[in-house]
Design a protein around this motif. Structure first.
Motif, PDB file in Angstrom:
ATOM      1  N   PRO A  29      30.003  10.065  65.819  1.00  0.00           N
ATOM      2  CA  PRO A  29      29.352   8.754  65.844  1.00  0.00           C
ATOM      3  C   PRO A  29      28.889   8.359  64.441  1.00  0.00           C
ATOM      4  CG  PRO A  29      27.877  10.423  66.736  1.00  0.00           C
ATOM      5  CD  PRO A  29      29.181  11.100  66.463  1.00  0.00           C
ATOM      6  N   SER A  30      28.588   7.086  64.287  1.00  0.00           N
ATOM      7  CA  SER A  30      28.055   6.613  63.003  1.00  0.00           C
ATOM      8  C   SER A  30      26.987   5.559  63.231  1.00  0.00           C
ATOM      9  CB  SER A  30      29.169   6.050  62.124  1.00  0.00           C
ATOM     10  OG  SER A  30      29.740   4.913  62.716  1.00  0.00           O
ATOM     11  N   ASP A  87      11.588  10.294  60.294  1.00  0.00           N
ATOM     12  CA  ASP A  87      11.918  10.358  61.719  1.00  0.00           C
ATOM     13  C   ASP A  87      13.212   9.612  62.034  1.00  0.00           C
ATOM     14  OD1 ASP A  87      10.498   7.921  61.235  1.00  0.00           O
ATOM     15  OD2 ASP A  87      10.014   7.752  63.365  1.00  0.00           O
ATOM     16  N   VAL A  88      13.519   8.573  61.264  1.00  0.00           N
ATOM     17  CA  VAL A  88      14.768   7.836  61.461  1.00  0.00           C
ATOM     18  C   VAL A  88      15.953   8.722  61.073  1.00  0.00           C
ATOM     19  CG1 VAL A  88      16.146   5.873  60.638  1.00  0.00           C
ATOM     20  CG2 VAL A  88      13.747   5.555  61.239  1.00  0.00           C
ATOM     21  N   LEU A  89      15.840   9.405  59.943  1.00  0.00           N
ATOM     22  CA  LEU A  89      16.913  10.315  59.519  1.00  0.00           C
ATOM     23  C   LEU A  89      17.084  11.453  60.520  1.00  0.00           C
ATOM     24  CD1 LEU A  89      16.215  10.421  55.694  1.00  0.00           C
ATOM     25  CD2 LEU A  89      18.076   9.233  56.875  1.00  0.00           C
ATOM     26  N   GLN A  90      15.979  11.945  61.081  1.00  0.00           N
ATOM     27  CA  GLN A  90      16.065  13.004  62.091  1.00  0.00           C
ATOM     28  C   GLN A  90      16.777  12.514  63.345  1.00  0.00           C
ATOM     29  OE1 GLN A  90      11.900  14.007  62.340  1.00  0.00           O
ATOM     30  NE2 GLN A  90      12.083  15.641  60.815  1.00  0.00           N
ATOM     31  N   GLN A  91      16.497  11.265  63.750  1.00  0.00           N
ATOM     32  CA  GLN A  91      17.161  10.703  64.928  1.00  0.00           C
ATOM     33  C   GLN A  91      18.664  10.545  64.687  1.00  0.00           C
ATOM     34  OE1 GLN A  91      15.265   7.214  66.722  1.00  0.00           O
ATOM     35  NE2 GLN A  91      13.357   7.838  65.738  1.00  0.00           N
ATOM     36  N   ILE A  92      19.027  10.068  63.516  1.00  0.00           N
ATOM     37  CA  ILE A  92      20.453   9.930  63.182  1.00  0.00           C
ATOM     38  C   ILE A  92      21.116  11.302  63.197  1.00  0.00           C
ATOM     39  CG2 ILE A  92      22.092   9.301  61.357  1.00  0.00           C
ATOM     40  CD1 ILE A  92      20.041   7.094  60.532  1.00  0.00           C
ATOM     41  N   ALA A  93      20.457  12.286  62.585  1.00  0.00           N
ATOM     42  CA  ALA A  93      21.003  13.648  62.533  1.00  0.00           C
ATOM     43  C   ALA A  93      21.107  14.279  63.914  1.00  0.00           C
ATOM     44  CB  ALA A  93      20.149  14.512  61.614  1.00  0.00           C
ATOM     45  N   MET A 111      27.219   9.978  61.113  1.00  0.00           N
ATOM     46  CA  MET A 111      27.355   9.592  59.713  1.00  0.00           C
ATOM     47  C   MET A 111      26.519   8.338  59.486  1.00  0.00           C
ATOM     48  SD  MET A 111      31.442  10.135  59.185  1.00  0.00           S
ATOM     49  CE  MET A 111      31.895   9.219  60.647  1.00  0.00           C
ATOM     50  N   LEU A 112      26.100   8.114  58.239  1.00  0.00           N
ATOM     51  CA  LEU A 112      25.334   6.932  57.879  1.00  0.00           C
ATOM     52  C   LEU A 112      26.138   6.138  56.859  1.00  0.00           C
ATOM     53  CD1 LEU A 112      22.714   5.259  58.013  1.00  0.00           C
ATOM     54  CD2 LEU A 112      21.759   6.801  56.270  1.00  0.00           C
ATOM     55  N   TRP A 113      26.508   4.913  57.234  1.00  0.00           N
ATOM     56  CA  TRP A 113      27.328   4.036  56.388  1.00  0.00           C
ATOM     57  C   TRP A 113      26.498   2.847  55.920  1.00  0.00           C
ATOM     58  CZ3 TRP A 113      32.216   5.394  55.056  1.00  0.00           C
ATOM     59  CH2 TRP A 113      32.832   6.378  55.815  1.00  0.00           C
TER      60      TRP A 113
END
Length: 160
Positions: free
Chosen positions: A99-100, A121-127, A132-134
């Motif tokens: 997912p991205s 906390d946002v980076l933790q949720q994405i991880a 991936m973060l675009w």
């Protein structure tokens, strides 16, 4: 973390999407597995009308959710987006691919290190999704070189 007045004044618009692209299964398989309807899907080779009215052929199959916030804080967009699918990470299947989270950022003063920043906390949720973060970051030129914010900073003019 609250955005400063100056920082907020340089942001024109932000948005975020969560999704999958380039997978081989029908998009409906993802919809069923995650038990949530996407905001947008497309199948490779299908015709698609862009927001600007142009017609194009979709180069890949994709499934996506879009942020719904009007905030200029990208963290608000991503938190709201991921709240819609919270707790579904165990429903992912290898066939969906990775997912991205995609961020679109329009700013009118990109010269001072401005651009998106992310709360922990946002980076933790994405991880937690293994996502991936675009980024798509765009400079929106000011009309008549208007000063920005309380400091009255101005963009650097383009070379003619």
């Amino acid at each position: 973390m609250a955005l400063s007045d100056f920082y907020r004044s340089t942001i024109v618009k932000v948005s975020a999407t969560f999704g999958f692209s380039g997978f081989k299964c029908p998009p409906e398989v993802i919809t069923k597995a995650l038990s949530i309807s996407p905001d947008e899907i497309a199948v490779k080779g299908s015709k698609r009308i862009l927001r600007n009215g142009h017609e194009t052929i979709c180069p890949v199959t994709y499934w996506s959710l879009e942020s719904r916030s009007k905030s200029k804080d990208i963290n608000v967009h991503i938190k709201g987006l991921l709240a819609r699918i919270a707790g579904r990470q165990n429903m992912l299947r290898r066939e969906f691919g990775r997912p991205s989270v995609s961020v679109t950022w329009f700013g009118n003063y990109l010269y001072a290190g401005s651009g998106p920043f992310y709360e922990a906390d946002v980076l933790q949720q994405i991880a937690s999704w293994g996502a991936m973060l675009w980024h798509d970051i765009y400079q929106v030129d000011q009309e008549a070189n208007q000063p920005i914010g309380k400091l009255g900073l101005q963009r650097i003019p383009k070379n003619s």
